[in-house]
Motif scaffolding. Structure first.
Motif, PDB file in Angstrom:
ATOM      1  N   LEU A 109      52.821 -99.553  15.220  1.00  0.00           N
ATOM      2  CA  LEU A 109      52.040 -99.414  13.853  1.00  0.00           C
ATOM      3  C   LEU A 109      51.572 -98.273  13.953  1.00  0.00           C
ATOM      4  N   PHE A 110      51.464 -97.565  12.677  1.00  0.00           N
ATOM      5  CA  PHE A 110      50.795 -96.273  12.559  1.00  0.00           C
ATOM      6  C   PHE A 110      49.739 -96.385  11.344  1.00  0.00           C
ATOM      7  N   PHE A 111      48.819 -96.192  11.780  1.00  0.00           N
ATOM      8  CA  PHE A 111      47.390 -96.515  10.836  1.00  0.00           C
ATOM      9  C   PHE A 111      47.051 -95.024   9.827  1.00  0.00           C
ATOM     10  N   SER A 112      46.705 -95.697   8.464  1.00  0.00           N
ATOM     11  CA  SER A 112      46.359 -94.499   7.551  1.00  0.00           C
ATOM     12  C   SER A 112      45.266 -95.134   6.669  1.00  0.00           C
ATOM     13  N   ASP A 113      45.131 -94.605   5.229  1.00  0.00           N
ATOM     14  CA  ASP A 113      43.978 -95.209   4.801  1.00  0.00           C
ATOM     15  C   ASP A 113      44.103 -95.981   3.537  1.00  0.00           C
ATOM     16  N   ASN A 114      45.494 -96.129   3.100  1.00  0.00           N
ATOM     17  CA  ASN A 114      45.564 -96.840   1.728  1.00  0.00           C
ATOM     18  C   ASN A 114      47.031 -96.945   1.494  1.00  0.00           C
ATOM     19  N   GLY A 115      47.431 -97.844   0.461  1.00  0.00           N
ATOM     20  CA  GLY A 115      48.842 -98.088   0.200  1.00  0.00           C
ATOM     21  C   GLY A 115      49.699 -96.853  -0.020  1.00  0.00           C
ATOM     22  N   SER A 116      49.190 -96.083  -0.979  1.00  0.00           N
ATOM     23  CA  SER A 116      49.893 -94.640  -0.934  1.00  0.00           C
ATOM     24  C   SER A 116      50.172 -94.158   0.209  1.00  0.00           C
ATOM     25  N   THR A 117      49.205 -94.006   1.129  1.00  0.00           N
ATOM     26  CA  THR A 117      49.459 -92.817   2.233  1.00  0.00           C
ATOM     27  C   THR A 117      50.418 -93.868   3.208  1.00  0.00           C
ATOM     28  N   SER A 118      50.404 -95.125   3.186  1.00  0.00           N
ATOM     29  CA  SER A 118      51.354 -96.086   4.091  1.00  0.00           C
ATOM     30  C   SER A 118      52.698 -95.692   3.636  1.00  0.00           C
ATOM     31  N   VAL A 119      52.987 -95.350   2.401  1.00  0.00           N
ATOM     32  CA  VAL A 119      54.164 -94.993   2.135  1.00  0.00           C
ATOM     33  C   VAL A 119      54.717 -93.571   2.166  1.00  0.00           C
ATOM     34  N   GLU A 120      53.399 -92.660   2.051  1.00  0.00           N
ATOM     35  CA  GLU A 120      53.601 -91.199   2.593  1.00  0.00           C
ATOM     36  C   GLU A 120      54.145 -91.287   4.073  1.00  0.00           C
ATOM     37  N   VAL A 121      53.402 -91.685   4.760  1.00  0.00           N
ATOM     38  CA  VAL A 121      53.692 -91.917   6.204  1.00  0.00           C
ATOM     39  C   VAL A 121      55.261 -92.368   6.388  1.00  0.00           C
ATOM     40  N   ALA A 122      55.592 -93.398   5.541  1.00  0.00           N
ATOM     41  CA  ALA A 122      56.906 -94.023   5.927  1.00  0.00           C
ATOM     42  C   ALA A 122      57.950 -92.983   5.518  1.00  0.00           C
ATOM     43  N   VAL A 123      57.683 -92.125   4.471  1.00  0.00           N
ATOM     44  CA  VAL A 123      58.662 -91.237   4.140  1.00  0.00           C
ATOM     45  C   VAL A 123      58.886 -89.974   5.037  1.00  0.00           C
ATOM     46  N   LYS A 124      57.654 -89.541   5.475  1.00  0.00           N
ATOM     47  CA  LYS A 124      57.732 -88.618   6.487  1.00  0.00           C
ATOM     48  C   LYS A 124      58.414 -89.106   7.760  1.00  0.00           C
ATOM     49  N   MET A 125      58.045 -90.220   8.123  1.00  0.00           N
ATOM     50  CA  MET A 125      58.641 -90.766   9.305  1.00  0.00           C
ATOM     51  C   MET A 125      60.233 -90.839   9.271  1.00  0.00           C
ATOM     52  N   ALA A 126      60.831 -91.178   7.911  1.00  0.00           N
ATOM     53  CA  ALA A 126      62.260 -91.240   7.747  1.00  0.00           C
ATOM     54  C   ALA A 126      62.854 -89.867   7.848  1.00  0.00           C
ATOM     55  N   LEU A 127      62.554 -88.945   6.999  1.00  0.00           N
ATOM     56  CA  LEU A 127      62.968 -87.723   7.126  1.00  0.00           C
ATOM     57  C   LEU A 127      62.843 -86.968   8.448  1.00  0.00           C
ATOM     58  N   GLN A 128      61.724 -87.247   9.073  1.00  0.00           N
ATOM     59  CA  GLN A 128      61.792 -86.744  10.560  1.00  0.00           C
ATOM     60  C   GLN A 128      62.636 -87.182  11.491  1.00  0.00           C
ATOM     61  N   TYR A 129      62.618 -88.591  11.482  1.00  0.00           N
ATOM     62  CA  TYR A 129      63.692 -89.180  12.157  1.00  0.00           C
ATOM     63  C   TYR A 129      65.129 -88.760  12.306  1.00  0.00           C
ATOM     64  N   HIS A 130      65.444 -88.328  11.106  1.00  0.00           N
ATOM     65  CA  HIS A 130      66.878 -87.745  10.870  1.00  0.00           C
ATOM     66  C   HIS A 130      66.797 -86.386  11.262  1.00  0.00           C
ATOM     67  N   PHE A 131      65.845 -85.586  11.189  1.00  0.00           N
ATOM     68  CA  PHE A 131      65.706 -84.300  11.510  1.00  0.00           C
ATOM     69  C   PHE A 131      65.711 -84.105  13.114  1.00  0.00           C
ATOM     70  N   ASN A 132      64.967 -85.026  13.676  1.00  0.00           N
ATOM     71  CA  ASN A 132      64.678 -84.860  15.142  1.00  0.00           C
ATOM     72  C   ASN A 132      66.114 -85.353  15.696  1.00  0.00           C
ATOM     73  N   LYS A 133      67.181 -85.894  15.214  1.00  0.00           N
ATOM     74  CA  LYS A 133      68.287 -86.243  15.659  1.00  0.00           C
ATOM     75  C   LYS A 133      69.104 -85.324  15.350  1.00  0.00           C
TER      76      LYS A 133
END
Length: 426
Positions: A109-133
């Motif tokens: 679980l990763f915490f943020s402040d609202n629905g928009s930021t929960s999506v923002e976090v998800a998008v950044k997670m996904a892009l960096q997931y591939h970048f890290n690999k």
């Protein structure tokens, strides 16, 4: 304290700028002074049934006594502490409770402040997931007419131009597909096969089963599952935006429970904290989390919010989960679904009604009204409902209901009666 004889509506106009509002057309805001259960009260004492749970948040009712008692105790113990380098019991207990009801593949679980930021976090997670690999995947995939929030990553994957117009030149690269509606699934799958051959798609962001801002547009679970299975085969991360659909609204804890192929990442907010305080959560699989573990500090996830995992918000969310899992709330959800079913059967044959649809406690219908003739149709409907003592927010020619789980049969019948009388206006 400064006293004045002016109403809240009058004082509001001095300094406040409201969301989703063209103030030149709608300069006045109704002052609400009290809320309890499924009811709102304005400053003149008039009551309104909250037929949309205040944007799908107060699912256990306004000022729920159990939630207030839980957070009241927590306020005396620990109010706020930085979540970087520290942890605390409310966050740990919430993580344990939430993992017990989330799809089985979710682990972190990763915490943020609202629905928009929960999506923002998800998008950044996904892009960096591939970048890290070591893979450059910079394309995102999303449904047409989706809505995922107001921050830039969330806007990028949203498909409603009324929200995005001035900002579209600044967006991430996104490709869109139609929602599955039975007959179109083979065409969608073929389109995806062609697209995925380019091997640059990082993630698919989707509202499972119901697109809220697109006027409660509902789509086919089996078709969605076929799309998700194909994307998973190509290594595309699946991001389920359950900000609106989560916590029982579709009849299961999460809409993703009704789909065989599970998301890699889930976005949560709104009913997460029962309408009491803001909080967002982005959950993910162990595989996603592990892609950020490295001796290289730069491969960590450098995203943070000052109020991440606020102890009071975590306590509210934990209390909400307890209520959601209770026999009483589950019985209430079943009752609302039955009431919607009876009303749907009654109203679906009305000559001024089309496309009656429902899922869980969500009910929607479209009016067969000449939109050009009634250019301010939404305002006419909204004002009618408020005059009747019912708070609903129509979307164009769509009337929808998403009530709190604590709404009574009598209150629900009043909502249905106000819809009947609204239809009779045209």
């Amino acid at each position: 304290m400064h006293t004045t004889t002016k109403s809240l509506t009058e004082r509001d106009q001095n300094h406040l700028w409201h969301p989703l509002t063209q103030h030149k057309l709608h300069p006045e805001m109704l002052g609400i002074v009290k809320a309890k259960g499924a009811l709102l009260y304005d400053e003149s004492g008039k009551e309104y049934i909250d037929g949309i749970a205040s944007w799908y948040t107060t699912m256990y009712g306004h000022c729920n006594e159990y939630i207030l008692s839980m957070v009241g105790r927590q306020m005396q113990q620990l109010d706020q502490v930085v979540f970087s380098g520290f942890t605390h019991l409310p966050a740990i207990e919430l993580s344990e409770a939430l993992i017990n009801i989330l799809p089985d593949n979710q682990q972190k679980l990763f915490f943020s402040d609202n629905g928009s930021t929960s999506v923002e976090v998800a998008v950044k997670m996904a892009l960096q997931y591939h970048f890290n690999k070591g893979h450059k995947k910079n394309v995102l995939l999303a449904f047409e007419e989706g809505f995922h929030g107001d921050t830039f990553g969330a806007m990028s994957v949203s498909g409603l131009s009324v929200y995005n117009g001035p900002f579209e030149d600044f967006f991430l690269e996104v490709k869109r597909i139609p929602v599955p509606e039975g007959k179109n699934i083979e065409k969608i799958l073929q389109e995806l096969e062609n697209l995925l051959g380019e091997d640059n798609t990082a993630a698919f962001v989707y509202e499972p089963l119901v697109q809220g801002a697109a006027a409660m547009k509902m789509h086919d679970a089996h078709g969605l599952d076929q799309i998700l299975a194909l994307l998973k085969k190509y290594g595309v991360l699946l991001i389920a935006d359950e900000v609106m659909t989560g916590f029982g609204k579709t009849g299961t804890y999460f809409a993703s429970d009704q789909i065989e192929t599970k998301p890699d990442i889930i976005c949560l907010s709104k009913a997460l904290t029962a309408g009491l305080v803001p909080m967002g959560l982005t959950t993910c699989t162990q595989e996603v989390y592990d892609a950020f573990l490295d001796d290289d500090i730069a491969k960590g996830f450098f995203h943070g919010h000052t109020y991440s995992a606020n102890p009071l918000a975590c306590t509210v969310a934990l209390a909400g989960i307890e209520l959601l899992r209770s026999e009483k709330i589950q019985r209430n959800i079943t009752n609302i679904m039955k009431w919607h079913g009876v009303f749907a059967e009654e109203i679906k044959e009305h000559p001024k009604v089309k496309n009656v649809r429902r899922l869980g406690v969500i009910f929607a219908l479209d009016l067969t009204v000449d939109m050009q003739r009634y250019g301010n149709l939404r305002d006419k409907l909204f004002n009618h409902f408020m005059n009747e003592g019912v708070f609903l927010r129509p979307l164009g020619n769509t009337i929808y209901v998403l009530p709190p789980y604590v709404i009574t049969r009598e209150q629900m019948e009043k909502v249905y009666a106000s819809i009947r009388s609204a239809i009779a206006l045209f």
